[in-house]
Write a protein that holds these residues in place. Structure first.
Motif, PDB file in Angstrom:
ATOM      1  N   ARG A   1       0.835  -1.208   0.000  1.00 14.12           N
ATOM      2  CA  ARG A   1       0.000   0.000   0.000  1.00 14.12           C
ATOM      3  C   ARG A   1       0.868   1.256   0.000  1.00 14.12           C
ATOM      4  N   ALA A   2       1.912   1.258   0.857  1.00 10.36           N
ATOM      5  CA  ALA A   2       2.769   2.438   0.963  1.00 10.36           C
ATOM      6  C   ALA A   2       3.452   2.743  -0.374  1.00 10.36           C
ATOM      7  N   LEU A   3       3.988   1.720  -1.011  1.00 18.94           N
ATOM      8  CA  LEU A   3       4.685   1.953  -2.283  1.00 18.94           C
ATOM      9  C   LEU A   3       3.705   2.394  -3.369  1.00 18.94           C
ATOM     10  N   HIS A   4       2.477   1.873  -3.330  1.00 17.28           N
ATOM     11  CA  HIS A   4       1.459   2.305  -4.301  1.00 17.28           C
ATOM     12  C   HIS A   4       1.154   3.793  -4.116  1.00 17.28           C
ATOM     13  N   ILE A   5       1.021   4.221  -2.854  1.00 13.88           N
ATOM     14  CA  ILE A   5       0.742   5.636  -2.572  1.00 13.88           C
ATOM     15  C   ILE A   5       1.912   6.510  -3.017  1.00 13.88           C
TER      16      ILE A   5
END
Length: 564
Positions: free
Chosen positions: A440-444
């Motif tokens: 999720r963090a890398l997608h954001i």
């Protein structure tokens, strides 16, 4: 004829009933007749049982205690006997029976015998037992649940031999359990909980209880006289919680943090005892080395201070007690200003300036960090948009902000409302903020980078850092942790590490900024090794916007200077 028909019909009705065992007993307890329900319930044919004493349906212990005769005596004296208990079939198996025995008299008042009705209640009894069991046990692990644990703790406190005995409550929290669920799935997570529960259940001796309160939260208690007995119990618990687990799909080394509090020494009642054990456990969880922690009085004082500060943080946000400082980031090889890091400051009305190292962790615990982070982003972008010069500003993101999909729209809205170009905003993240939900963090971060925002990895080299994270996401900048720069002049190892990170940055085409540059010699070494940027007291201390304007480091419109 009518009377005979009525008796005949009644006899057929009774004999045909299959759900109830209905039969007559003579005054001495021998069986006089037998219906289909009795044959079905107890397995005897009529010719096998008529004439035999009904005591044969009871257990050996009940017969030795004279229970059959006592039950008939009660029925004779009171008119009826009714109870539930175990009864036995022809094949030796038992069933839970609801029994009613009524006395029967002849017309002349002479005792004819007893009418006995028996119904098999095994299924209902098992359901009742199951409900009672679930009310007192954890459904997944079979350990006592919170309700049973509190009952047993209350009983231990009430029955304590004061002056001779103590009670220890041990709060247990598994380490990295969320990572196990995220990595291997909840099925494996449940296997871990069950296996560890079986270990703890198996080691508990008399006066020792282990329970599960929910999730990865367990609690234990021990009544003891000598401290070595408590030490032995804690050692057994810790070994059970840290020995390698060999599961069907993988092997893993679990871990746990334990907090211990004693009654009556550490608490006056049950609630305080549990709370103090939790405080000790949280101390152990935050410690890098000490995984078993005993309660100390100053823990409670620290806890109260943290709760007070958490309340004050929300008020600080509402009352405008926060302000921003900016620290210059410069080129290492010349004096060009490359940007400013935005630093949050809090001036408490009673306590004055409070260090971010103190209040940021508490803001994360109490949930205020999201709102505070949003305020910093909005204020920094609005102020930077008014500068005459066009340097980049670097704003730190918390793990809470990075875990929210709303962050992307928040940044987009702030940039639009402030008028700050996306290229002038740099967002700093630590790897610890990423690993809680990596995908999720890398997608954001990918979405933020697509806007034109610069992304920097902060504190690289401190604590948890991995090349895999650098490989997974194309960061624009690496911020080299100050701990290596402080030893740059005296430690060959620190110098070698800095050289390696700079080489890594060059190979990945990622800029490297060194934090904590305080001496000219450190700057010279960094320049020699090919470092791009530096930040630290050598280049400038954190300062307010007004102070920077007065130093003519940054240009502001007149109305901004007057407002500041």
């Amino acid at each position: 004829m009518t009377e005979f028909s009525s008796e005949h019909t009644y006899k057929l009705l009774v004999e045909g009933i299959t759900d109830y065992a209905i039969y007559m007993l003579r005054p001495d307890g021998t069986v006089a007749n037998w219906n289909a329900g009795a044959q079905r319930a107890k397995g005897y044919l009529e010719h096998e049982i008529v004439g035999r004493n009904f005591a044969m349906f009871y257990s050996d212990d009940d017969r030795l205690a004279g229970l059959p005769g006592k039950n008939l005596a009660i029925a004779l004296r009171e008119g009826k006997f009714e109870a539930e208990g175990w009864r036995y079939r022809k094949d030796g198996s038992r069933f839970w029976a609801h029994v009613v025995i009524d006395r029967i008299f002849k017309e002349n008042g002479e005792l004819l015998g007893f009418a006995k009705i028996t119904r098999d209640r095994t299924e209902q009894m098992e359901s009742r037992e199951r409900i009672n069991y679930l009310a007192r046990h954890d459904a997944l692990t079979g350990l006592p649940n919170r309700a049973q644990f509190l009952e047993r703790l209350d009983a231990a406190i009430a029955g304590l031999d004061h002056g001779q005995q103590e009670i220890a409550v041990i709060s247990i929290d598994l380490d990295r359990f969320k990572e196990i669920n995220d990595t291997f799935g909840h099925v494996v997570g449940d296997q871990v909980l069950c296996e560890l529960s079986e270990r703890m259940k198996g080691l508990a001796d008399e006066n020792e209880v282990v329970a599960r309160f929910g999730g990865d939260e367990f609690v234990a208690l021990k009544v003891f006289r000598q401290e070595r007995a408590l030490a032995d119990f804690i050692t057994r618990l810790y070994r059970a919680l840290t020995s390698v687990l060999r599961l069907s799909d993988t092997d893993m080394a679990p871990g746990a943090s334990l907090g211990v509090a004693m009654f009556p020494g550490d608490a006056e009642d049950r609630a305080q005892l549990l709370n103090n054990a939790d405080l000790a456990m949280y101390r152990a969880k935050k410690s890098m080395g000490e995984k078993i922690c005993f309660y100390e009085a100053n823990m409670d004082e620290a806890s109260r201070a943290r709760r007070t500060m958490a309340r004050d943080l929300w008020q600080a946000l509402e009352q405008g007690q926060f302000f921003l400082n900016y620290q210059i980031q410069r080129s290492v090889s010349h004096d060009e200003i490359t940007g400013y890091e935005v630093l949050l400051r809090w001036k408490h009305p009673q306590h004055g300036l409070i260090s971010p190292a103190v209040f940021i962790p508490i803001a994360e615990e109490c949930g205020a960090i999201g709102a505070i982070g949003d305020w910093v982003l909005e204020r920094a972008c609005r102020e930077a948009a008014q500068w005459d010069l066009q340097p980049r500003i670097a704003v730190n993101l918390s793990a809470v902000q990075l875990s929210s999909l709303a962050l992307v729209e928040k940044v987009r809205a702030v940039l639009a409302s402030s008028g700050l170009p996306a290229t002038r905003l740099e967002l700093e993240v630590t790897e610890t903020a990423i690993i809680s939900d990596r995908d999720r963090a890398l997608h954001i971060l990918q979405q933020l980078k697509a806007m034109g925002v610069t992304i920097a990895m902060d504190d690289f080299g401190s604590g948890y850092s991995s090349l895999e994270t650098l490989r997974s996401f194309p960061f624009d900048k690496i911020k080299l942790d100050r701990s290596f720069i402080s030893e740059l002049e005296s430690s060959l190892q620190a110098k070698a590490f800095v050289r390696a990170i700079l080489a890594l940055g060059h190979s990945l085409n990622v800029a490297v900024l060194a934090e904590g540059v305080e001496t000219e010699q450190q700057r010279a070494i960094l320049e020699q090794e090919g470092c791009h940027e530096g930040q630290g007291f050598l280049f400038g201390r954190p300062a307010t916007l007004q102070s920077l304007a007065e130093q003519q480091v940054i240009g502001l419109p007149d109305f901004v200077e007057r407002r500041a």
